[in-house]
Scaffold this motif. Structure first.
Motif, PDB file in Angstrom:
ATOM      1  N   TYR A  33      -1.388   2.539  -4.556  1.00 40.49           N
ATOM      2  CA  TYR A  33      -2.751   2.121  -4.224  1.00 40.49           C
ATOM      3  C   TYR A  33      -3.374   3.217  -3.382  1.00 40.49           C
ATOM      4  N   ARG A 101       3.553  -8.631  -2.844  1.00 31.34           N
ATOM      5  CA  ARG A 101       4.439  -8.133  -1.797  1.00 31.34           C
ATOM      6  C   ARG A 101       3.734  -7.094  -0.940  1.00 31.34           C
ATOM      7  N   GLU A 102       4.310  -6.836   0.219  1.00 34.22           N
ATOM      8  CA  GLU A 102       3.692  -5.927   1.169  1.00 34.22           C
ATOM      9  C   GLU A 102       3.609  -4.516   0.595  1.00 34.22           C
ATOM     10  N   GLN A 103       2.588  -3.803   1.048  1.00 35.47           N
ATOM     11  CA  GLN A 103       2.382  -2.408   0.686  1.00 35.47           C
ATOM     12  C   GLN A 103       2.733  -1.547   1.899  1.00 35.47           C
ATOM     13  N   PHE A 104       3.369  -0.435   1.618  1.00 36.67           N
ATOM     14  CA  PHE A 104       3.779   0.492   2.677  1.00 36.67           C
ATOM     15  C   PHE A 104       2.918   1.742   2.581  1.00 36.67           C
ATOM     16  N   PHE A 105       2.353   2.104   3.713  1.00 40.28           N
ATOM     17  CA  PHE A 105       1.351   3.164   3.737  1.00 40.28           C
ATOM     18  C   PHE A 105       1.930   4.508   4.140  1.00 40.28           C
ATOM     19  N   GLY A 106       1.304   5.545   3.600  1.00 43.55           N
ATOM     20  CA  GLY A 106       1.606   6.903   4.029  1.00 43.55           C
ATOM     21  C   GLY A 106       0.785   7.275   5.254  1.00 43.55           C
ATOM     22  N   PRO A 107       0.964   8.513   5.743  1.00 46.94           N
ATOM     23  CA  PRO A 107       0.283   8.955   6.962  1.00 46.94           C
ATOM     24  C   PRO A 107      -1.182   9.303   6.750  1.00 46.94           C
TER      25      PRO A 107
END
Lengths: 114, 111
Positions: A33, A101-107
């Motif tokens: 995303y 489900r949860e999304q994990f973000f980049g920096p």
């Protein structure tokens, strides 16, 4: 056990140039995303991709913006002919193949248009 | 239109002073509600997922709860390192997996 990776972290472009932002999802994640965060604004959804498919691009501006997630390699968010209003932080997130489900973000990549 | 509203916009606490952050939402069916923490210059860090009214999740000094209209993030005896912007987001039913975010609550905990 690397997380979501984005590069470059900072990108400076002059008006009219092209910007290419890259995102490598977490290992085992097949959903990517892209979100944009303007100064003093919340995160806004742009596009949702799976490998070789755009699933939802309802948040993408109609012109100058495109995204891809090829079979091999990172996801790319491409902005053509950048304008000052494109200056923002662009975040990529990934999730495994499970709905809701949860999304994990980049920096993030911080784009500055001069 | 799906909407998430967070309050207050900013909150200052003394170390050890417990409080709660609010997230109210209007969506066409809720698939999931998510809490994230964001530090300046960084990406959001996942904290909790809640799926149904009455559900609660805890992690260290943080506890998230969910009703049919809103969620609360309770912070018990906060420390200065809890200072951050806390973001609430929802995934509506029937659509893609996109997250709809609120604008966040900026929490500052003074020593």
């Amino acid at each position: 056990n690397a997380g979501v990776m984005q590069n470059p972290r900072h990108l400076v472009r002059r008006r009219g140039q092209e910007a290419r932002l890259r995102c490598s999802p977490m290992k085992g994640h097949s959903h990517v995303y892209w979100y944009r965060q303007l100064p003093e604004e919340g995160l806004k959804f742009m596009v949702y991709l799976q490998k070789e498919n755009i699933i939802d691009e309802s948040g993408m501006p109609k012109e100058r913006f495109s995204a891809e997630f090829p079979k091999e390699g990172p996801s790319i968010l491409r902005i053509q002919q950048v304008v000052r209003g494109d200056s923002a932080a662009y975040f990529c997130a990934s999730s495994p193949f499970r709905q809701g489900r949860e999304q994990f973000f980049g920096p993030g990549t911080r784009l500055t248009v001069l | 239109e799906d909407q998430v509203t967070q309050s207050p916009e900013a909150l200052r606490l003394q170390e050890g002073e417990s409080s709660s952050l609010n997230c109210s939402y209007t969506v066409s069916g809720l698939r999931g509600l998510f809490w994230y923490r964001q530090d300046p210059g960084k990406g959001p860090e996942f904290l909790f997922t809640l799926y149904s009214a009455g559900e609660e999740k805890e992690k260290e000094r943080l506890k998230a709860t969910l009703t049919k209209k809103e969620s609360f993030l309770h912070i018990t005896a906060p420390k200065p390192e809890d200072s951050a912007t806390y973001l609430c987001a929802v995934t509506p039913q029937g659509g893609s997996e996109k997250l709809v975010f609120g604008k966040g609550t900026k929490l500052t905990v003074n020593p």
